[in-house]
Write an enzyme that holds these catalytic residues in place. Structure first.
Site, PDB file in Angstrom:
ATOM      1  N   LYS A  82       3.547   1.438  -3.817  1.00 10.63           N
ATOM      2  CA  LYS A  82       2.929   0.699  -4.927  1.00 10.63           C
ATOM      3  C   LYS A  82       3.736   0.788  -6.223  1.00 10.63           C
ATOM      4  CE  LYS A  82      -1.846   0.696  -3.372  1.00 10.63           C
ATOM      5  NZ  LYS A  82      -3.241   0.844  -3.771  1.00 10.63           N
ATOM      6  N   GLY A 142      -3.717   8.772  -6.002  1.00  5.87           N
ATOM      7  CA  GLY A 142      -3.376   7.378  -6.303  1.00  5.87           C
ATOM      8  C   GLY A 142      -4.589   6.557  -6.718  1.00  5.87           C
ATOM      9  N   THR A 178       0.839  -1.194   0.000  1.00  3.52           N
ATOM     10  CA  THR A 178       0.000   0.000   0.000  1.00  3.52           C
ATOM     11  C   THR A 178       0.874   1.243   0.000  1.00  3.52           C
ATOM     12  OG1 THR A 178      -1.919   1.064   0.998  1.00  3.52           O
ATOM     13  CG2 THR A 178      -0.390   0.036   2.530  1.00  3.52           C
TER      14      THR A 178
HETATM   15  P1  NAP Z   1      -4.321  10.619  -2.408  1.00  4.02           P
HETATM   16  O1  NAP Z   1      -3.419  10.013  -3.411  1.00  4.02           O
HETATM   17  O2  NAP Z   1      -3.763  11.302  -1.219  1.00  4.02           O
HETATM   18  O3  NAP Z   1      -5.294  11.659  -3.195  1.00  4.02           O
HETATM   19  C1  NAP Z   1      -6.172  12.488  -2.473  1.00  4.02           C
HETATM   20  C2  NAP Z   1      -7.110  13.200  -3.434  1.00  4.02           C
HETATM   21  O4  NAP Z   1      -8.040  13.960  -2.642  1.00  4.02           O
HETATM   22  C3  NAP Z   1      -6.421  14.189  -4.365  1.00  4.02           C
HETATM   23  O5  NAP Z   1      -7.119  14.256  -5.576  1.00  4.02           O
HETATM   24  C4  NAP Z   1      -6.536  15.513  -3.585  1.00  4.02           C
HETATM   25  O6  NAP Z   1      -6.540  16.651  -4.411  1.00  4.02           O
HETATM   26  C5  NAP Z   1      -7.932  15.356  -2.987  1.00  4.02           C
HETATM   27  N1  NAP Z   1      -8.067  16.168  -1.777  1.00  4.02           N
HETATM   28  C6  NAP Z   1      -7.570  15.919  -0.550  1.00  4.02           C
HETATM   29  N2  NAP Z   1      -7.919  16.892   0.297  1.00  4.02           N
HETATM   30  C7  NAP Z   1      -8.652  17.784  -0.408  1.00  4.02           C
HETATM   31  C8  NAP Z   1      -9.311  18.999  -0.082  1.00  4.02           C
HETATM   32  N3  NAP Z   1      -9.270  19.515   1.154  1.00  4.02           N
HETATM   33  N4  NAP Z   1      -9.978  19.658  -1.057  1.00  4.02           N
HETATM   34  C9  NAP Z   1     -10.024  19.154  -2.318  1.00  4.02           C
HETATM   35  N5  NAP Z   1      -9.421  18.005  -2.692  1.00  4.02           N
HETATM   36  C10 NAP Z   1      -8.757  17.331  -1.740  1.00  4.02           C
HETATM   37  O7  NAP Z   1      -5.325   9.530  -1.808  1.00  4.02           O
HETATM   38  P2  NAP Z   1      -5.892   8.213  -2.536  1.00  4.02           P
HETATM   39  O8  NAP Z   1      -5.048   7.056  -2.222  1.00  4.02           O
HETATM   40  O9  NAP Z   1      -6.148   8.556  -3.947  1.00  4.02           O
HETATM   41  O10 NAP Z   1      -7.278   7.999  -1.737  1.00  4.02           O
HETATM   42  C11 NAP Z   1      -8.352   8.893  -1.872  1.00  4.02           C
HETATM   43  C12 NAP Z   1      -9.552   8.393  -1.080  1.00  4.02           C
HETATM   44  O11 NAP Z   1     -10.003   7.165  -1.633  1.00  4.02           O
HETATM   45  C13 NAP Z   1      -9.253   8.103   0.389  1.00  4.02           C
HETATM   46  O12 NAP Z   1     -10.352   8.539   1.150  1.00  4.02           O
HETATM   47  C14 NAP Z   1      -9.156   6.596   0.464  1.00  4.02           C
HETATM   48  O13 NAP Z   1      -9.561   6.065   1.701  1.00  4.02           O
HETATM   49  C15 NAP Z   1     -10.128   6.181  -0.615  1.00  4.02           C
HETATM   50  N6  NAP Z   1      -9.781   4.860  -1.200  1.00  4.02           N
HETATM   51  C16 NAP Z   1     -10.707   3.868  -1.157  1.00  4.02           C
HETATM   52  C17 NAP Z   1     -10.408   2.627  -1.706  1.00  4.02           C
HETATM   53  C18 NAP Z   1     -11.418   1.520  -1.634  1.00  4.02           C
HETATM   54  O14 NAP Z   1     -11.026   0.354  -1.816  1.00  4.02           O
HETATM   55  N7  NAP Z   1     -12.668   1.803  -1.428  1.00  4.02           N
HETATM   56  C19 NAP Z   1      -9.176   2.408  -2.319  1.00  4.02           C
HETATM   57  C20 NAP Z   1      -8.248   3.456  -2.364  1.00  4.02           C
HETATM   58  C21 NAP Z   1      -8.562   4.694  -1.800  1.00  4.02           C
HETATM   59  P3  NAP Z   1      -5.184  17.437  -4.766  1.00  4.02           P
HETATM   60  O15 NAP Z   1      -4.579  16.680  -5.908  1.00  4.02           O
HETATM   61  O16 NAP Z   1      -5.667  18.775  -5.122  1.00  4.02           O
HETATM   62  O17 NAP Z   1      -4.329  17.410  -3.531  1.00  4.02           O
END
Ligand code: NAP
Length: 287
Positions: free
Chosen positions: A71, A134, A67
């Site tokens: 990755k 991600g 994770t």
């Molecule tokens: P990440 O790589 O940290 O990306 C976070 C995303 O959220 C980016 O697009 C970021 O935008 C945006 N963001 C964060 N804070 C923000 C704010 N205050 N205002 C506007 N945009 C904001 O995280 P990730 O791994 O992609 O995960 C994202 C979410 O998906 C998490 O909640 C995670 O738990 C969930 N998830 C779920 C699964 C599942 O199996 N269901 C799998 C993976 C992830 P910027 O680019 O502008 O920073």
């Protein structure tokens, strides 16, 4: 299950891994399948990654998940990766195949399976992805491999959204991909069939926030929030109140884990359906 000399070891590596549900999911799967195996989680410093992987080989660890933030990095230490992991550019599952470590990616297929489970056909759909982190990458790439009509990306950081656009276009130049910030002023909302929230908005500490307002979208739009903690995010709550069809993130989480098990244990499709029963148990950890 009793731990014996022949118990097989599987694990998760990442940093941080606190509060990961993977040990609960995988140990419950082993229980259902009556497998003499155990799944642990290890918080790993990057400087130790190479030694750790060599150690896994020496100890004959059977498989592991990877994770954030490893990755992509993990690929340097593997013997081979699957075509899908190669396209996505990231590995979340590794199988020890007779001493060789082979990397796979089940994130994209885990995401898509939620649609198959719900009998939702993605063909010719206009899809709006919120986020360009991600998770959005895995989602964007897996949608890029389908016959989607168009993809729109809404993200706070436009630069990251353009990188994702480029990545999708590289995989499939036939799908038009537009980019906007979360105000969505440049996106034709009424034509969107499916909205996927892959931002962290809705998850702690932003559990009282929504990434976008739902005004202007057709009533038939499906709202899929991949955030799974809380299960009913603010976006899902509002979408339900407004009468939209909603999908939560728990099935994606479970599906990608089940698909890792499929790779490790060569499971058949009917075995996979049996494992979905864990979903109810997981809900108790997500309150
Ligand atoms: P990440 O790589 O940290 O990306 C976070 C995303 O959220 C980016 O697009 C970021 O935008 C945006 N963001 C964060 N804070 C923000 C704010 N205050 N205002 C506007 N945009 C904001 O995280 P990730 O791994 O992609 O995960 C994202 C979410 O998906 C998490 O909640 C995670 O738990 C969930 N998830 C779920 C699964 C599942 O199996 N269901 C799998 C993976 C992830 P910027 O680019 O502008 O920073």
């Amino acid at each position: 299950m009793e731990i014996t000399w022949s118990t097989k070891l599987y694990c998760l590596i990442g940093n941080p891994i606190d509060k990961s549900l993977s040990p609960i999911i995988h140990n419950n799967i082993f229980k259902i399948l009556n497998e003499n195996s155990i799944y642990l989680a290890f918080n790993v410093e990057e400087k130790n990654l190479k030694n750790l992987i060599n150690g896994f080989k020496s100890m004959n660890v059977q498989g592991f998940n990877v994770t954030i933030p490893y990755k992509k990095k993990i690929i340097d230490y593997l013997d081979d990766i699957s075509p899908e992991a190669n396209i996505i550019g990231a590995v979340n599952t590794v199988k020890n195949q007779n001493g060789k470590l082979i990397g796979y990616n089940t994130d994209g297929e885990g995401f898509l399976r939620t649609f198959y489970d719900e009998n939702i056909d993605l063909k010719n759909k206009n899809i709006l992805i919120l986020g360009a982190g991600g998770a959005a990458y895995g989602i964007g790439v897996s949608l890029g491999l389908k016959e989607i009509k168009s993809i729109s990306i809404g993200n706070r950081n436009l630069e990251k959204a353009y990188l994702l656009q480029k990545r999708i276009n590289k995989i499939n130049s036939n799908i038009p991909v537009t980019v906007d910030n979360l105000s969505l002023n440049n996106i034709e909302k009424e034509n969107i069939h499916i909205i996927i929230n892959s931002t962290s908005i809705g998850m702690y500490p932003m559990e009282n926030l929504v990434p976008i307002e739902l005004n202007g979208f057709s009533k038939d739009t499906i709202i899929y929030d991949i955030v799974y903690k809380p299960q009913n995010t603010q976006l899902i709550e509002i979408a339900k109140l407004k009468g939209f069809k909603t999908l939560g993130g728990l099935s994606m989480l479970l599906n990608q884990a089940i698909l890792s098990q499929k790779i490790w244990l060569d499971l058949r499709e009917d075995d996979l359906n049996r494992l979905k029963s864990i979903e109810g148990k997981l809900s108790t950890y997500l309150k």
